[in-house]
Design a protein around this motif. Structure first.
Motif, PDB file in Angstrom:
ATOM      1  N   ALA A 172       0.832  -1.209   0.000  1.00  0.00           N
ATOM      2  CA  ALA A 172       0.000   0.000   0.000  1.00  0.00           C
ATOM      3  C   ALA A 172       0.864   1.257   0.000  1.00  0.00           C
ATOM      4  CB  ALA A 172      -0.932  -0.011   1.212  1.00  0.00           C
ATOM      5  N   SER A 173       1.926   1.243   0.801  1.00  0.00           N
ATOM      6  CA  SER A 173       2.808   2.400   0.873  1.00  0.00           C
ATOM      7  C   SER A 173       3.550   2.615  -0.443  1.00  0.00           C
ATOM      8  CB  SER A 173       3.814   2.213   2.016  1.00  0.00           C
ATOM      9  OG  SER A 173       4.713   3.300   2.078  1.00  0.00           O
ATOM     10  N   GLN A 187       3.383   5.915  -2.695  1.00  0.00           N
ATOM     11  CA  GLN A 187       4.569   6.683  -3.062  1.00  0.00           C
ATOM     12  C   GLN A 187       4.647   6.880  -4.575  1.00  0.00           C
ATOM     13  OE1 GLN A 187       9.355   5.981  -2.724  1.00  0.00           O
ATOM     14  NE2 GLN A 187       8.162   5.586  -0.882  1.00  0.00           N
ATOM     15  N   ALA A 188       4.370   5.826  -5.334  1.00  0.00           N
ATOM     16  CA  ALA A 188       4.413   5.927  -6.795  1.00  0.00           C
ATOM     17  C   ALA A 188       3.357   6.907  -7.305  1.00  0.00           C
ATOM     18  CB  ALA A 188       4.206   4.547  -7.415  1.00  0.00           C
ATOM     19  N   SER A 222      -2.267   8.978 -20.319  1.00  0.00           N
ATOM     20  CA  SER A 222      -2.682  10.060 -19.426  1.00  0.00           C
ATOM     21  C   SER A 222      -2.241   9.741 -18.002  1.00  0.00           C
ATOM     22  CB  SER A 222      -4.192  10.239 -19.481  1.00  0.00           C
ATOM     23  OG  SER A 222      -4.843   9.115 -18.900  1.00  0.00           O
ATOM     24  N   ILE A 223      -2.268  10.758 -17.161  1.00  0.00           N
ATOM     25  CA  ILE A 223      -1.936  10.538 -15.750  1.00  0.00           C
ATOM     26  C   ILE A 223      -2.901   9.539 -15.132  1.00  0.00           C
ATOM     27  CG2 ILE A 223      -1.667  11.628 -13.501  1.00  0.00           C
ATOM     28  CD1 ILE A 223       0.483  12.348 -15.549  1.00  0.00           C
ATOM     29  N   ASP A 224      -4.185   9.645 -15.484  1.00  0.00           N
ATOM     30  CA  ASP A 224      -5.171   8.697 -14.961  1.00  0.00           C
ATOM     31  C   ASP A 224      -4.858   7.263 -15.389  1.00  0.00           C
ATOM     32  OD1 ASP A 224      -6.589  10.606 -13.592  1.00  0.00           O
ATOM     33  OD2 ASP A 224      -8.076  10.923 -15.176  1.00  0.00           O
ATOM     34  N   GLU A 225      -4.410   7.089 -16.632  1.00  0.00           N
ATOM     35  CA  GLU A 225      -4.036   5.751 -17.097  1.00  0.00           C
ATOM     36  C   GLU A 225      -2.863   5.200 -16.306  1.00  0.00           C
ATOM     37  OE1 GLU A 225      -4.575   5.072 -21.698  1.00  0.00           O
ATOM     38  OE2 GLU A 225      -3.932   7.153 -21.353  1.00  0.00           O
ATOM     39  N   LEU A 226      -1.878   6.049 -16.046  1.00  0.00           N
ATOM     40  CA  LEU A 226      -0.719   5.607 -15.274  1.00  0.00           C
ATOM     41  C   LEU A 226      -1.112   5.265 -13.841  1.00  0.00           C
ATOM     42  CD1 LEU A 226       1.973   8.142 -16.540  1.00  0.00           C
ATOM     43  CD2 LEU A 226       1.796   5.710 -17.107  1.00  0.00           C
ATOM     44  N   ASP A 231      -2.270   1.215  -9.592  1.00  0.00           N
ATOM     45  CA  ASP A 231      -3.256   0.592  -8.707  1.00  0.00           C
ATOM     46  C   ASP A 231      -3.467  -0.883  -9.026  1.00  0.00           C
ATOM     47  OD1 ASP A 231      -3.742   2.873  -7.220  1.00  0.00           O
ATOM     48  OD2 ASP A 231      -5.354   3.582  -8.533  1.00  0.00           O
ATOM     49  N   ALA A 232      -3.199  -1.277 -10.279  1.00  0.00           N
ATOM     50  CA  ALA A 232      -3.424  -2.665 -10.692  1.00  0.00           C
ATOM     51  C   ALA A 232      -2.335  -3.617 -10.199  1.00  0.00           C
ATOM     52  CB  ALA A 232      -3.530  -2.747 -12.210  1.00  0.00           C
TER      53      ALA A 232
END
Length: 398
Positions: free
Chosen positions: A315-316, A320-321, A351-355, A360-361
């Protein structure tokens, strides 16, 4: 703004070692329209900054300037990149500056140890050679060698112009066409060079490289093969790196500095290139503590290789990423670099959202599998410090 040229030290032959970086210096030394002083004063007189850097796979000339002065900046940097004279007298004068930079690197053990490790792992392969070249290669480099390299490599097909800030895309395109169109530089029908993706990874060696220096601190750098830049596991690698040595809460920092006080600086890192990469751990410690620190670092790596990381570390690491990515986008230089690298080395601009979705995946199994394969590989070790014999460290990496 940045003018990025898709040429770096990996493109050099052994005889050309250091020529990309040498050339980066020389392009500030004057064109038919501007002297070296004219170049710097044009930007500084309006409060801007102009500089450059050379990497293993690209070179960048960049300017940070007020938005109203964008036309000036574009004209100056395009003039430098397309029309440098590379005068023989300037080549000879700048030779001494580059040699001083090599000496400065050698005097900074925390810097020198990284070049030492690359040479140990990759040998005389292009990735193993220093971006700066060597004293021998720079001393013996003729003006024609540098100038021919310039004329062959600095062509429109290898150049990307990126900009970020208070600007309009169409206006920037117009400025680029005007600034780079001088003297027919944009004539011809060359297609853009393909992004630098893939390739044959060089052979990797283990063993110990020692640079004897009478320092008060031992500089230790463990390295093992990593991932190439476009490996889909790079997001799991970012999480793993954060957990191992990405900050004060990381395992290495806690075990080596916080609990035992054995070092001031300790961190892990991932260096990624087109065909391969490196995962490394750096520690600076008292020479008498070197063996103890190496044993402890190897123990931490072995534990993570066999057991993975904890739920809290996962989680951390993701946090951080995510934070580093989003906060980094508050800087226009980072935005500019992201755009250029998408063209030069990634062939995509998610996009930033894609990254964030890709981060998260990342699952616990992803990190565990990567740690098992990455951290169990036999490492190489680079040491800079007051030691006479490299063999004393062989047991630490055996």
């Amino acid at each position: 703004i940045g003018v990025w040229v898709g040429v770096g030290s990996v493109d050099e032959s052994p005889e050309q070692a250091g020529s990309t970086h040498y050339l980066e210096h020389l392009l500030f030394k004057g064109t038919s329209r501007r002297s070296a002083l004219d170049i710097s004063s044009a930007i500084e007189s309006v409060g801007g900054d102009i500089n450059a850097f050379t990497a293993k796979e690209y070179t960048c000339y960049y300017v940070r300037i007020l938005d109203n002065d964008l036309p000036l900046a574009m004209d100056v940097v395009a003039d430098m990149v397309t029309s440098s004279l590379v005068e023989p007298a300037e080549v000879d004068a700048e030779r001494n500056v580059v040699l001083e930079e090599i000496a400065m690197r050698d005097d900074d053990p925390a810097d020198a140890v990284h070049d030492l490790l690359a040479g140990q792992m990759w040998g005389d392969a292009p990735l193993g050679r220093s971006i700066l070249g060597s004293v021998e290669s720079i001393t013996g480099m003729a003006r024609d060698t540098v100038n021919d390299y310039y004329r062959q490599r600095y062509r429109p097909r290898n150049i990307v112009v990126a900009a970020a800030g208070n600007l309009e895309h169409d206006a920037v395109v117009k400025l680029v066409a005007e600034a780079f169109g001088v003297d027919g530089f944009l004539s011809g029908d060359d297609e853009p060079a393909a992004p630098r993706i893939g390739g044959i990874a060089p052979d990797v060696a283990t063993g110990v490289a020692l640079l004897q220096r009478p320092t008060e601190q031992a500089n230790l750098l463990l390295g093992m093969p990593g991932l190439n830049r476009n490996d889909p596991r790079r997001f799991a690698l970012g999480v793993l790196n954060a957990a191992l040595g990405g900050g004060m809460s990381s395992r290495l920092f806690q075990e080596i500095r916080e609990r035992r006080g054995l070092a001031y600086s300790v961190y892990s890192f991932a260096a990624q290139h087109a065909e391969t990469g490196m995962f490394g751990v750096y520690v600076g410690c008292q020479p008498k503590r070197a063996d103890e620190v190496l044993d402890l670092a190897r123990s931490v790596l072995a534990d993570v290789a066999s057991s993975g990381i904890t739920d809290d570390e996962l989680a951390s690491g993701k946090g951080q990423a995510r934070g580093n990515l989003v906060l980094g986008m508050e800087d226009t230089s980072a935005r500019m670099g992201r755009l250029a690298k998408a063209e030069l080395v990634y062939d995509e601009l998610p996009s930033i959202d894609e990254l964030l979705t890709r981060i998260d995946a990342v699952t616990m199994d992803d990190v565990r599998e990567l740690a098992s394969s990455l951290l169990s590989a036999p490492p190489a070790l680079a040491v800079v410090g007051p030691f006479d014999d490299a063999t004393r460290f062989e047991a630490a990496i055996g």
